[in-house]
Scaffold this motif. Structure first.
Motif, PDB file in Angstrom:
ATOM      1  N   ASP A 179       0.870  -1.485   0.194  1.00  0.00           N
ATOM      2  CA  ASP A 179       0.071  -0.303   0.084  1.00  0.00           C
ATOM      3  C   ASP A 179       0.772   1.084   0.392  1.00  0.00           C
ATOM      4  O   ASP A 179       1.409   1.284   0.612  1.00  0.00           O
ATOM      5  CB  ASP A 179      -0.810   0.256   0.590  1.00  0.00           C
ATOM      6  N   SER A 180       1.144   1.925  -1.026  1.00  0.00           N
ATOM      7  CA  SER A 180       1.653   3.251  -1.004  1.00  0.00           C
ATOM      8  C   SER A 180       1.600   3.935  -0.098  1.00  0.00           C
ATOM      9  O   SER A 180       2.380   4.727   0.008  1.00  0.00           O
ATOM     10  CB  SER A 180       1.919   3.872  -2.548  1.00  0.00           C
ATOM     11  N   LYS A 181       0.490   4.077   0.246  1.00  0.00           N
ATOM     12  CA  LYS A 181       0.286   5.144   1.554  1.00  0.00           C
ATOM     13  C   LYS A 181       0.895   5.053   2.838  1.00  0.00           C
ATOM     14  O   LYS A 181       1.271   6.129   3.254  1.00  0.00           O
ATOM     15  CB  LYS A 181      -1.469   5.840   1.419  1.00  0.00           C
TER      16      LYS A 181
ATOM     17  N   TYR B  36       0.774   1.655  -5.926  1.00  0.00           N
ATOM     18  CA  TYR B  36       0.902   0.331  -5.682  1.00  0.00           C
ATOM     19  C   TYR B  36       2.455   0.037  -5.718  1.00  0.00           C
ATOM     20  O   TYR B  36       2.140   0.440  -6.615  1.00  0.00           O
ATOM     21  CB  TYR B  36      -0.007  -0.863  -5.351  1.00  0.00           C
ATOM     22  N   LEU B  37       2.948  -0.115  -5.119  1.00  0.00           N
ATOM     23  CA  LEU B  37       4.506  -0.245  -4.613  1.00  0.00           C
ATOM     24  C   LEU B  37       4.382  -1.528  -4.959  1.00  0.00           C
ATOM     25  O   LEU B  37       4.053  -2.795  -4.545  1.00  0.00           O
ATOM     26  CB  LEU B  37       5.417   0.001  -3.742  1.00  0.00           C
ATOM     27  N   LEU B  38       5.220  -1.871  -5.499  1.00  0.00           N
ATOM     28  CA  LEU B  38       5.239  -3.817  -6.140  1.00  0.00           C
ATOM     29  C   LEU B  38       6.843  -3.551  -6.804  1.00  0.00           C
ATOM     30  O   LEU B  38       7.607  -2.969  -6.941  1.00  0.00           O
ATOM     31  CB  LEU B  38       5.025  -3.829  -8.067  1.00  0.00           C
TER      32      LEU B  38
ATOM     33  N   GLU C 253      11.697  -2.247  -8.413  1.00  0.00           N
ATOM     34  CA  GLU C 253      10.872  -1.674  -7.381  1.00  0.00           C
ATOM     35  C   GLU C 253       9.965   0.173  -8.559  1.00  0.00           C
ATOM     36  O   GLU C 253      10.756   0.463  -8.659  1.00  0.00           O
ATOM     37  CB  GLU C 253      11.279  -1.438  -6.276  1.00  0.00           C
ATOM     38  N   GLU C 254       8.442  -0.820  -8.310  1.00  0.00           N
ATOM     39  CA  GLU C 254       7.858   0.467  -8.981  1.00  0.00           C
ATOM     40  C   GLU C 254       7.031   0.165  -8.664  1.00  0.00           C
ATOM     41  O   GLU C 254       6.317  -0.328  -8.619  1.00  0.00           O
ATOM     42  CB  GLU C 254       8.039   0.453 -10.544  1.00  0.00           C
ATOM     43  N   PHE C 255       5.876   1.760  -8.608  1.00  0.00           N
ATOM     44  CA  PHE C 255       4.634   2.631  -8.386  1.00  0.00           C
ATOM     45  C   PHE C 255       3.174   2.296  -9.767  1.00  0.00           C
ATOM     46  O   PHE C 255       4.466   2.264 -10.725  1.00  0.00           O
ATOM     47  CB  PHE C 255       4.948   3.613  -7.779  1.00  0.00           C
TER      48      PHE C 255
ATOM     49  N   LYS D 250       0.720  -5.388 -16.444  1.00  0.00           N
ATOM     50  CA  LYS D 250       1.829  -4.440 -16.587  1.00  0.00           C
ATOM     51  C   LYS D 250       3.678  -5.934 -17.152  1.00  0.00           C
ATOM     52  O   LYS D 250       2.189  -6.408 -16.064  1.00  0.00           O
ATOM     53  CB  LYS D 250       2.128  -4.337 -15.555  1.00  0.00           C
ATOM     54  N   ALA D 251       4.136  -4.976 -17.920  1.00  0.00           N
ATOM     55  CA  ALA D 251       5.777  -6.637 -18.041  1.00  0.00           C
ATOM     56  C   ALA D 251       6.773  -4.913 -17.195  1.00  0.00           C
ATOM     57  O   ALA D 251       6.624  -4.413 -17.929  1.00  0.00           O
ATOM     58  CB  ALA D 251       5.032  -6.401 -19.520  1.00  0.00           C
TER      59      ALA D 251
END
Length: 233
Positions: A56-58, A93-95, A110-112, A123-124
């Motif tokens: 959760d990016s928040k 979200y952060l993945l 690591e990306e949002f 998303k790839a």
């Protein structure tokens, strides 16, 4: 009079109860989205068995060291390299993918990613895009001025513990993260971003080596410029 008061109280309670039920229904009615996240190599082939975590990016403080309390879940990629997430609220979200390996090099991505309600986002991510440069000048510790030319330098993931002599020789022989200094003692090594690296310096002619020159990292598409001081070996 008592009857009127009781009637007013009853209407007030009924009104508040209706408002509370309405609020609950509004919360329950929020739409969610899905995310299909594919981890690929340089050729676009999916990487299976990679743990992909979603945060959760928040409530995260750092993308490189996310708050464990922000972790929503972790999914292992399927044979096509895809990790599927469902029932996600519409937000960012952060993945992160913890250990994809390409050409014998371990990366960390690591990306949002933004998720939209009532939509499946696909998303790839190419793991080798998460790289940067370590631009190194190798200088003699004899005078802290003279460049050391034609010396081999290997970058290896640093964890504070130095490898044994046998391990060092294996790293020199097998690691792709290495280069040779030019006439100015300079070389550039492309390494995975946001991973700390230590170094081995070795003499190409006699095979002598040294290790433990400090740990350095670089951001994605970034450059870290610094000097390493070593004896000529």
């Amino acid at each position: 009079m008592k009857y009127k008061i009781m009637l007013l109280l009853g209407l007030t309670v009924l009104t508040l109860s209706c408002q509370k039920i309405t609020n609950v229904k509004l919360v329950d009615g929020i739409s969610t989205g899905k995310l299909s996240y594919k981890v690929v190599d340089d050729s676009g082939n999916g990487l299976a068995g990679i743990n992909v975590s979603i945060y959760d990016s928040k409530i995260i403080y750092s993308a490189t060291s996310p708050n464990p309390n922000a972790l929503i879940g972790t999914v292992k990629t399927n044979p096509e390299g895809i990790a599927n997430f469902s029932d996600l609220l519409p937000q960012n979200y952060l993945l992160t993918a913890d250990s994809p390996i390409v050409n014998k090099v371990k990366y960390r991505t690591e990306e949002f990613v933004q998720v939209v309600a009532d939509t499946e986002k696909k998303k790839a991510v190419k793991v080798t895009d998460f790289s940067g440069l370590l631009n190194i000048t190798l200088i003699s510790r004899n005078d802290y001025r003279s460049p050391l030319k034609n010396m081999g330098v290997v970058a290896f993931p640093g964890n504070g513990r130095q490898p044994s002599s046998d391990q060092i020789r294996a790293i020199i022989n097998e690691s792709p993260l290495k280069g040779v200094t030019d006439g100015n003692g300079f070389l550039s090594i492309k390494v995975p971003s946001n991973i700390y690296f230590d170094f081995i310096v070795y003499n190409l002619e006699n095979g002598n080596f040294g290790s433990g020159y400090g740990i350095y990292t670089t951001a994605k598409n970034g450059k870290n410029i610094f000097s390493i001081y070593s004896y000529p070996l």
